[in-house]
Design a protein around this motif. Structure first.
Motif, mmCIF file in Angstrom:
data_model
loop_
_atom_site.group_PDB
_atom_site.id
_atom_site.type_symbol
_atom_site.label_atom_id
_atom_site.label_comp_id
_atom_site.label_asym_id
_atom_site.label_seq_id
_atom_site.Cartn_x
_atom_site.Cartn_y
_atom_site.Cartn_z
ATOM 1 N N ALA A 97 32.376 99.731 73.567
ATOM 2 C CA ALA A 97 31.085 99.509 72.901
ATOM 3 C C ALA A 97 31.134 99.981 71.455
ATOM 4 C CB ALA A 97 29.963 100.212 73.659
ATOM 5 N N ASN A 98 31.759 101.139 71.224
ATOM 6 C CA ASN A 98 31.861 101.641 69.851
ATOM 7 C C ASN A 98 32.731 100.732 68.996
ATOM 8 O OD1 ASN A 98 30.268 103.792 70.549
ATOM 9 N ND2 ASN A 98 31.965 105.194 70.840
ATOM 10 N N LEU A 99 33.805 100.212 69.583
ATOM 11 C CA LEU A 99 34.659 99.290 68.837
ATOM 12 C C LEU A 99 33.880 98.041 68.447
ATOM 13 C CD1 LEU A 99 38.005 99.560 70.821
ATOM 14 C CD2 LEU A 99 37.527 100.435 68.537
ATOM 15 N N MET B 89 25.137 92.813 74.222
ATOM 16 C CA MET B 89 26.501 93.110 74.657
ATOM 17 C C MET B 89 26.561 93.849 75.993
ATOM 18 S SD MET B 89 28.290 91.570 72.511
ATOM 19 C CE MET B 89 29.865 92.092 73.124
ATOM 20 N N VAL B 90 25.454 94.437 76.466
ATOM 21 C CA VAL B 90 25.476 95.206 77.714
ATOM 22 C C VAL B 90 25.994 94.361 78.883
ATOM 23 C CG1 VAL B 90 24.035 96.420 79.409
ATOM 24 C CG2 VAL B 90 23.765 96.872 76.959
ATOM 25 N N PRO B 91 25.472 93.155 79.101
ATOM 26 C CA PRO B 91 26.016 92.351 80.208
ATOM 27 C C PRO B 91 27.495 92.003 80.012
ATOM 28 C CG PRO B 91 23.929 91.434 79.453
ATOM 29 C CD PRO B 91 24.312 92.501 78.478
ATOM 30 N N PHE C 6 29.788 93.974 78.674
ATOM 31 C CA PHE C 6 30.584 95.125 79.106
ATOM 32 C C PHE C 6 30.569 95.280 80.622
ATOM 33 C CE2 PHE C 6 29.788 96.364 74.621
ATOM 34 C CZ PHE C 6 31.108 96.219 74.211
ATOM 35 N N ASP C 7 29.459 94.912 81.265
ATOM 36 C CA ASP C 7 29.432 94.889 82.728
ATOM 37 C C ASP C 7 30.431 93.857 83.255
ATOM 38 O OD1 ASP C 7 27.476 96.856 82.829
ATOM 39 O OD2 ASP C 7 25.826 95.432 83.108
ATOM 40 N N ALA C 8 30.483 92.714 82.596
ATOM 41 C CA ALA C 8 31.422 91.663 83.008
ATOM 42 C C ALA C 8 32.870 92.088 82.769
ATOM 43 C CB ALA C 8 31.111 90.356 82.274
ATOM 44 N N VAL C 9 33.111 92.797 81.664
ATOM 45 C CA VAL C 9 34.462 93.305 81.387
ATOM 46 C C VAL C 9 34.863 94.274 82.494
ATOM 47 C CG1 VAL C 9 35.854 94.726 79.828
ATOM 48 C CG2 VAL C 9 34.375 92.938 78.894
ATOM 49 N N ALA C 10 33.958 95.178 82.851
ATOM 50 C CA ALA C 10 34.257 96.133 83.923
ATOM 51 C C ALA C 10 34.539 95.393 85.229
ATOM 52 C CB ALA C 10 33.103 97.119 84.092
#
Length: 170
Positions: free
Chosen positions: A46-48, A91-93, A95-99
């Motif tokens: 997220a920071n990147l 972007m939250v969804p 990052f959930d998808a990345v996880a």
């Protein structure tokens, strides 16, 4: 203009999500998803993204400032107040998808090993250096890729024409 932003963000997202190879077709366990979320957090994804998004949107912001002379501060204020927070929320969804993708591609044990690597001196250094590495990589790609890819695409277009194919313009 906005399509280019989306394309740039997709490229950034792809860079942020390390590719992996599927091992099983079974859905990931809750533990695997938990570990995968820890991996996303540990790698500061997220920071990147927060560091890279301004680079991607900068051309649009500059164009908005140019076509709104005397209102540059208003444009920047709107970017800071609206666009950047909206990107972060959107972007939250992702990052959930990345996880979930990590959990699909790595076992619980492997996720644990990856997380353990980031706790080693080399892993910690990689995390520390990653923002600068990505910035340098993006800067190099902006200067090195257009001529290389332009030549490849021109050669391919010539090959298509040589085969009697119609090449779209633009």
């Amino acid at each position: 203009m906005f399509k280019r932003i989306a394309a740039g963000l997709i490229g950034v997202c792809i860079m942020a999500a390390v590719p992996a190879y599927a091992q099983t077709a079974a859905p990931p366990s809750p533990k695997a998803l938990e570990l995968a979320h820890k991996l996303v957090a540990k790698t500061n994804a997220a920071n990147l993204m927060q560091q890279l998004i301004p680079t991607v949107i900068e051309p649009v912001v500059q164009k908005l400032k140019i076509v709104n002379p005397g209102r540059e501060a208003d444009v920047q204020a709107l970017v800071d107040k609206r666009l950047l927070p909206d990107f972060n929320t959107a972007m939250v969804p992702f990052f959930d998808a990345v996880a979930a993708t990590y959990a699909d591609h790595f076992t619980e044990a492997e996720l644990g090993q990856i997380l353990a690597f980031y706790d080693t001196p080399a892993g910690a250094k990689l995390l520390t250096e990653m923002p600068a590495l990505l910035q340098q990589t993006m800067a190099k790609s902006k200067t090195m890729l257009p001529p290389v890819l332009g030549k490849v695409m021109n050669d391919f277009a010539a090959a298509c024409k040589g085969e009697g194919l119609t090449v779209p313009q633009g």
